[in-house]
Design an enzyme around this catalytic site. Structure first.
Site, short mmCIF file in Angstrom:
data_model
loop_
_atom_site.label_atom_id
_atom_site.label_comp_id
_atom_site.label_asym_id
_atom_site.label_seq_id
_atom_site.Cartn_x
_atom_site.Cartn_y
_atom_site.Cartn_z
N TYR A 83 -2.49 8.86 26.80
CA TYR A 83 -2.50 7.48 26.31
C TYR A 83 -3.90 6.92 26.27
O TYR A 83 -4.30 6.26 25.32
CB TYR A 83 -1.60 6.61 27.20
CG TYR A 83 -1.34 5.25 26.61
CD1 TYR A 83 -0.20 5.02 25.83
CD2 TYR A 83 -2.23 4.20 26.80
CE1 TYR A 83 0.03 3.79 25.26
CE2 TYR A 83 -2.00 2.96 26.23
CZ TYR A 83 -0.88 2.76 25.47
OH TYR A 83 -0.65 1.54 24.90
N PHE A 135 -12.41 -3.05 -2.66
CA PHE A 135 -11.18 -2.28 -2.86
C PHE A 135 -10.00 -3.27 -2.85
O PHE A 135 -10.09 -4.34 -2.25
CB PHE A 135 -11.06 -1.26 -1.74
CG PHE A 135 -9.86 -0.36 -1.86
CD1 PHE A 135 -9.78 0.57 -2.89
CD2 PHE A 135 -8.83 -0.43 -0.96
CE1 PHE A 135 -8.67 1.40 -3.00
CE2 PHE A 135 -7.72 0.40 -1.06
CZ PHE A 135 -7.64 1.31 -2.09
N ASP A 136 -8.88 -2.93 -3.48
CA ASP A 136 -7.80 -3.92 -3.64
C ASP A 136 -7.25 -4.45 -2.31
O ASP A 136 -7.05 -5.66 -2.16
CB ASP A 136 -6.69 -3.42 -4.57
CG ASP A 136 -6.05 -2.09 -4.15
OD1 ASP A 136 -6.51 -1.50 -3.16
OD2 ASP A 136 -5.11 -1.66 -4.82
N ASP A 223 -18.01 0.10 3.24
CA ASP A 223 -16.65 0.59 3.10
C ASP A 223 -16.83 2.06 2.69
O ASP A 223 -17.08 2.38 1.54
CB ASP A 223 -15.89 -0.21 2.03
CG ASP A 223 -14.44 0.25 1.91
OD1 ASP A 223 -14.08 1.28 2.53
OD2 ASP A 223 -13.67 -0.42 1.20
N ALA A 225 -15.17 5.03 2.74
CA ALA A 225 -14.08 6.00 2.56
C ALA A 225 -14.59 7.30 1.93
O ALA A 225 -14.14 8.38 2.29
CB ALA A 225 -12.97 5.40 1.69
N HIS A 448 0.91 -4.38 -8.39
CA HIS A 448 1.06 -3.08 -9.03
C HIS A 448 1.94 -2.12 -8.24
O HIS A 448 2.52 -1.21 -8.80
CB HIS A 448 -0.31 -2.44 -9.25
CG HIS A 448 -1.16 -2.36 -8.02
ND1 HIS A 448 -1.73 -3.47 -7.43
CD2 HIS A 448 -1.53 -1.31 -7.25
CE1 HIS A 448 -2.41 -3.09 -6.37
NE2 HIS A 448 -2.30 -1.79 -6.22
C1 PLP Z 1 -8.36 3.79 0.48
C2 PLP Z 1 -9.41 2.80 0.61
C3 PLP Z 1 -9.29 1.71 1.49
C4 PLP Z 1 -8.04 1.45 2.31
O1 PLP Z 1 -7.73 2.51 3.13
P1 PLP Z 1 -6.23 2.93 3.48
O2 PLP Z 1 -6.42 4.08 4.41
O3 PLP Z 1 -5.55 3.29 2.20
O4 PLP Z 1 -5.58 1.76 4.12
C5 PLP Z 1 -10.34 0.83 1.56
N1 PLP Z 1 -11.44 0.99 0.81
C6 PLP Z 1 -11.59 2.00 -0.04
C7 PLP Z 1 -12.84 2.14 -0.85
C8 PLP Z 1 -10.59 2.94 -0.18
O5 PLP Z 1 -10.72 3.93 -1.07
#
Ligand code: PLP
Length: 475
Positions: A83, A135-136, A223, A225, A448
């Site tokens: 944990y 991002f959305d 951001d 990702a 969407h």
């Molecule tokens: C996918 C993504 C997110 C959100 O991440 P999730 O893991 O889908 O919640 C945020 N910013 C960018 C640029 C992304 O591609």
């Protein structure tokens, strides 16, 4: 496997093939056209509502859809489910600290959980957040806190045919002008810039935005990702970076920022997970408290220990230059084939997807007749290919009407891509007959994902009559 920094021999003459062999396989659903028609009807014409069993080639997203490596599978077995303070967390923390240089590392169940927590602890109604393009879900979380999200992309990002190498950049002139009048709470640079076509952000732009923010004491966050794909494009395209290793380029970007949000479902090459990391102890403390409330104890943050181990391995595998070269080449090959098939695409191709310009392919449809949705539906009906609309359906004021065909990491081979190009060619040949769509039902936000749609019958007033369908070779 070649480690980071190593370069394959003989690149000059051979095809850039998949730098892996396949160890586990999954059958692909094959359907008849009639089955696809009834599946799409039952889904309210919304591809998000199709069961995966009705999809032949699923290019909906590159998020959480990648194939794990054997090393990741082994890491899952070695996961420590303690944990608090588990070995898997220590492994995860070590990898993220080495990657980013940030001392405070928090796992979350996926990227948007980090967005929601950050919005809750740091934003008040009326606050401003500036980005190259949010991002959305990031935008939705900012707006949910009553704050305002402002996108300042460079103008080349709005021109699909513009081949500028860094169309993901933030418009620094506009940022400078804005900073004389307003004080954003923070700036978020999305690398690569997903909504703008998976386009990379140059290191020069990251440095310039960082300098602007820090001159007035505003934090800059990444951001991140697709941090590894962005680093690859910097390596390939930006003068002065060709001799720097991919991990060092990624690290240089993190060094310029104060923290990052990261969905591990993209370049973490994992099925679930995300993280927030920062060098700011005050923000870290606020984040930690909110994390416990919604996600879990800070050493697992809504994930199982095995997920943390899997992400730790994935984050490092994503930095392998042989993998990144293959990844970028797959996307470019796909884009070249689609263009030959008659589908206009956003140029140059981005890091994780090809963005088809549905507005240009379907000029008989106005943006409100959802040409992106129309093309996405046509690709599905023709060959069971699932993409995603990125246009007026996703962003009600979008100027570009796109369909994104995202490539999951390490999942599909070149012959799958060739099949999709064949499907696209058949769709392009009868583009003039593809009908528009209207929205029948929609939720309050992120419409969407669940909107119900209907085909606009070609006889609707204002809709131009189209010629009878051309006979197609296979009926
Ligand atoms: C996918 C993504 C997110 C959100 O991440 P999730 O893991 O889908 O919640 C945020 N910013 C960018 C640029 C992304 O591609």
């Amino acid at each position: 496997m070649a480690g980071p920094g190593a370069v394959s021999p003989d690149l000059a003459w051979h095809t850039i093939f998949e730098p892996f062999r396949i160890k586990a396989v999954e059958p692909i659903p094959l359907l008849t056209r009639a089955q696809r028609e009834s599946a799409l009807e039952a889904a309210g014409h919304n591809l998000f509502k199709l069961p995966a069993t009705a999809v032949t080639i699923d290019l909906l997203t590159d998020s959480g859809t990648g194939a794990l490596s054997a090393t990741q599978q082994a890491a899952l077995l070695l996961g420590d489910e303690s944990y608090a303070g588990g070995r898997s967390f220590q492994q995860f923390e070590r990898v993220v600290q080495r990657l980013t240089g940030y001392p405070y590392v928090f796992p979350v169940h996926q990227g948007r959980a980090a967005e929601r927590i950050l919005a809750r602890v740091d934003l008040k109604p009326g606050d401003l957040v500036v980005s190259n393009t949010l991002f959305d879900t990031t935008r939705a979380n900012i707006e949910q806190a009553g704050a305002i999200g402002l996108d300042l992309p460079v103008s080349s990002s709005r021109v699909p045919s513009d081949r500028s190498p860094f169309k993901g950049d933030l418009n620094v002139d506009e940022l400078v002008r804005l900073l004389t009048a307003q004080r954003p709470k923070f700036v978020i640079l999305t690398i690569t810039n997903n909504a703008a076509g998976g386009q990379p952000v140059s290191m020069a732009n990251i440095a310039a935005v960082s300098a602007c923010c820090h001159a007035v004491g505003i934090p800059m966050l990444l951001d991140a990702a697709r941090f590894a794909e962005n680093a690859w494009f910097v390596h390939e395209r930006e003068p002065g970076w060709g001799d720097t290793s991919i991990p060092a380029i990624a690290r240089a970007a993190f060094d310029l920022a104060d923290g990052c949000l990261l969905s591990a479902k993209k370049d973490g090459i994992s099925h679930i997970g995300g993280l927030f990391a920062t060098r700011d102890p005050v923000l870290a403390e606020k984040f930690r408290n909110e994390l416990i409330l919604g996600e879990g104890f800070p050493t697992y943050g809504g994930l199982a220990g095995r997920d943390l181990s899997c992400i730790a391995v994935g984050l490092e595998e994503a930095l392998d230059p042989d993998y990144l070269r293959y990844r970028a080449r797959s996307v470019a090959y796909f884009a070249e084939g689609l263009q030959r098939a008659g589908i206009p695409v956003v140029e140059p191709p981005g890091g994780h997807a090809v963005f088809c310009d549905a507005g240009a392919l379907l000029p008989h449809l106005s943006p409100d007749e959802l040409p992106g949705q129309a093309l996405a539906a046509a690709l599905y009906l023709e060959g069971g290919v699932r993409g995603v609309e990125i246009g007026r359906l996703m962003f009600p004021h979008a100027s570009l009407q796109l369909v994104r065909l995202a490539l999951p990491r390490r999942v599909y081979t070149q012959s799958h891509v060739d099949y999709v190009i064949e499907v696209a060619e058949r769709v392009a040949r009868r583009a003039g007959d593809i009908p528009g769509y209207r929205i029948v039902e929609e939720p309050a936000f992120l419409r969407h994902f669940s909107a119900v749609m209907a085909v606009i019958p070609p006889t609707t007033p204002g809709h131009s009559a189209s010629p009878p369908p051309a006979p197609s070779p296979a009926g």
